[in-house]
Write a protein that holds these residues in place. Sequence first.
Motif, PDB file in Angstrom:
ATOM      1  N   TYR A  65     -29.360 -45.292   8.024  1.00  0.00           N
ATOM      2  CA  TYR A  65     -27.910 -44.978   7.766  1.00  0.00           C
ATOM      3  C   TYR A  65     -27.402 -45.038   6.506  1.00  0.00           C
ATOM      4  CZ  TYR A  65     -22.932 -45.246   9.298  1.00  0.00           C
ATOM      5  OH  TYR A  65     -21.509 -45.356   9.347  1.00  0.00           O
ATOM      6  N   ASP A  66     -26.758 -43.854   6.033  1.00  0.00           N
ATOM      7  CA  ASP A  66     -26.073 -44.029   4.679  1.00  0.00           C
ATOM      8  C   ASP A  66     -24.723 -44.183   4.507  1.00  0.00           C
ATOM      9  OD1 ASP A  66     -25.266 -41.677   5.364  1.00  0.00           O
ATOM     10  OD2 ASP A  66     -26.481 -40.415   3.789  1.00  0.00           O
ATOM     11  N   GLY A  67     -24.271 -44.596   5.850  1.00  0.00           N
ATOM     12  CA  GLY A  67     -22.629 -44.703   5.791  1.00  0.00           C
ATOM     13  C   GLY A  67     -22.098 -43.472   6.394  1.00  0.00           C
ATOM     14  N   LYS A  68     -22.662 -42.501   6.293  1.00  0.00           N
ATOM     15  CA  LYS A  68     -22.186 -41.171   6.949  1.00  0.00           C
ATOM     16  C   LYS A  68     -23.107 -40.358   7.985  1.00  0.00           C
ATOM     17  CE  LYS A  68     -19.667 -39.939   2.766  1.00  0.00           C
ATOM     18  NZ  LYS A  68     -19.357 -38.785   1.841  1.00  0.00           N
TER      19      LYS A  68
ATOM     20  N   PHE B  15     -33.567 -52.776  17.195  1.00  0.00           N
ATOM     21  CA  PHE B  15     -34.126 -54.003  16.427  1.00  0.00           C
ATOM     22  C   PHE B  15     -34.189 -53.617  15.135  1.00  0.00           C
ATOM     23  CE2 PHE B  15     -35.412 -54.644  20.768  1.00  0.00           C
ATOM     24  CZ  PHE B  15     -35.038 -56.036  21.170  1.00  0.00           C
ATOM     25  N   GLY B  16     -34.564 -54.989  14.337  1.00  0.00           N
ATOM     26  CA  GLY B  16     -34.826 -54.654  12.913  1.00  0.00           C
ATOM     27  C   GLY B  16     -33.944 -54.294  11.895  1.00  0.00           C
ATOM     28  N   ILE B  17     -32.674 -54.726  12.154  1.00  0.00           N
ATOM     29  CA  ILE B  17     -31.726 -54.172  10.993  1.00  0.00           C
ATOM     30  C   ILE B  17     -31.962 -54.782   9.909  1.00  0.00           C
ATOM     31  CG2 ILE B  17     -29.141 -53.897  10.668  1.00  0.00           C
ATOM     32  CD1 ILE B  17     -28.538 -54.533  13.826  1.00  0.00           C
TER      33      ILE B  17
ATOM     34  N   SER C 294     -28.253 -48.808   1.901  1.00  0.00           N
ATOM     35  CA  SER C 294     -28.524 -47.999   3.413  1.00  0.00           C
ATOM     36  C   SER C 294     -28.685 -48.991   4.326  1.00  0.00           C
ATOM     37  CB  SER C 294     -29.500 -47.107   3.265  1.00  0.00           C
ATOM     38  OG  SER C 294     -30.645 -47.334   2.695  1.00  0.00           O
ATOM     39  N   ILE C 295     -28.581 -48.926   5.443  1.00  0.00           N
ATOM     40  CA  ILE C 295     -28.900 -49.565   6.788  1.00  0.00           C
ATOM     41  C   ILE C 295     -30.017 -49.098   7.503  1.00  0.00           C
ATOM     42  CG2 ILE C 295     -28.100 -50.598   8.907  1.00  0.00           C
ATOM     43  CD1 ILE C 295     -26.702 -52.015   6.430  1.00  0.00           C
TER      44      ILE C 295
ATOM     45  N   GLN D 199     -37.667 -55.544   3.461  1.00  0.00           N
ATOM     46  CA  GLN D 199     -37.990 -55.068   2.155  1.00  0.00           C
ATOM     47  C   GLN D 199     -38.459 -56.176   1.491  1.00  0.00           C
ATOM     48  OE1 GLN D 199     -34.597 -53.227   0.158  1.00  0.00           O
ATOM     49  NE2 GLN D 199     -36.042 -51.640  -0.898  1.00  0.00           N
ATOM     50  N   ASP D 200     -39.669 -55.516   0.667  1.00  0.00           N
ATOM     51  CA  ASP D 200     -40.232 -56.696  -0.185  1.00  0.00           C
ATOM     52  C   ASP D 200     -39.671 -56.762  -1.620  1.00  0.00           C
ATOM     53  OD1 ASP D 200     -41.347 -54.559  -1.837  1.00  0.00           O
ATOM     54  OD2 ASP D 200     -43.400 -54.770  -0.723  1.00  0.00           O
TER      55      ASP D 200
END
Length: 340
Positions: free
Chosen positions: A330-333, A310-312, A319-320, A54-55
């Motif tokens: 992935y927003d946690g749910k 890859f690329g987490i 969010s992931i 993320q920039d």
Amino acid sequence: MKYAPVYTLLLLFVFYTSCKGQNKTELPKDTIRSEPKEVITSYGPSHITRTIKQDRKGNIWIGTFGGVFRYDGKSFTNVTSKVSSARFFSVLEDRKGNFWFSTVGEGVYYYDGKSFQQFTIKDGLANNQVIDIYEDKTGTIWFGTQSGASRYDGKSFRNYRMNEGLNFTTDERLFLADHNDVNSIIEDKTGKFWFATRGNACIYDGKTFTILTHDGTPFRNVRTIIEDKKGNIWLGGSDGLWRYDGNTFTNFTERGVAYVYEDKKGNIWTSSETNWGWSLFRYDGTTLSNKNPTVTEVDPESDDTKGMLFGILEANDGSIWFGSGGVYRYDGKTITDFKK
């Protein structure tokens, strides 16, 4: 889920870096290409995704085998679609706000938002197969390639081979000659550089390289390496997940690990093998001092993510994001798939 007990030992073997083939080639002025018309879509990439960053403006950049995509929160733009059809690996936004994109076969592309400049072995790069890009504290750009590391100071390249000058047996030397790929590079708080390679992971203090070992065995085929907020070094690869606190190595899992990432809360995220494919694992940061920390598995439950993840990335909204055969959030749910 059970994890291997902790065992620690660090043996250091020092060897010199060979500067054979180092070059100080001045870069040509004719490799600049004007920015093409970008391709904007409502859906994300469907190719193998290796890097997500993320920039400073909040845009998410995605390095894939189908190009480099930029996501502004509403739509995806393939920034490189008219520049190259190469497979892209890594993305870096440098301290000046410019971008670097690495490829498999076409070297590196520099992008200032208006035009592209390509750097290859003709310009002094060690190899056109570039896996990782890293900017150190001085603003120098490092490239992990399939022939070692390249360092670019803005004018010229200097190249390093990780495994030259060592007193290995013939079999070991043959192995390392074919495994000089540099997968990941970081500079720690003390100014030392750590290199994750397909051969031996090592540290560089500016003069010599030191091989990392556990129980007398070198760390080989390390895919990713990071430094957390506390100054611990984390390594993930074929030998599992390891943490080095400055004195000892601790093993958290023996399962193969492809990527390691620390979120804002100090949790450690990894992508790791399971019996049915690959999943995300979150190691709770408040329990990492325990021999058995709290671990949460996030199973993508998709046929497209049975390969390596890859690329987490933890985005600004918490969010992931992660990559596999596309890009996922992935927003946690729930997990969102952005493919067409």
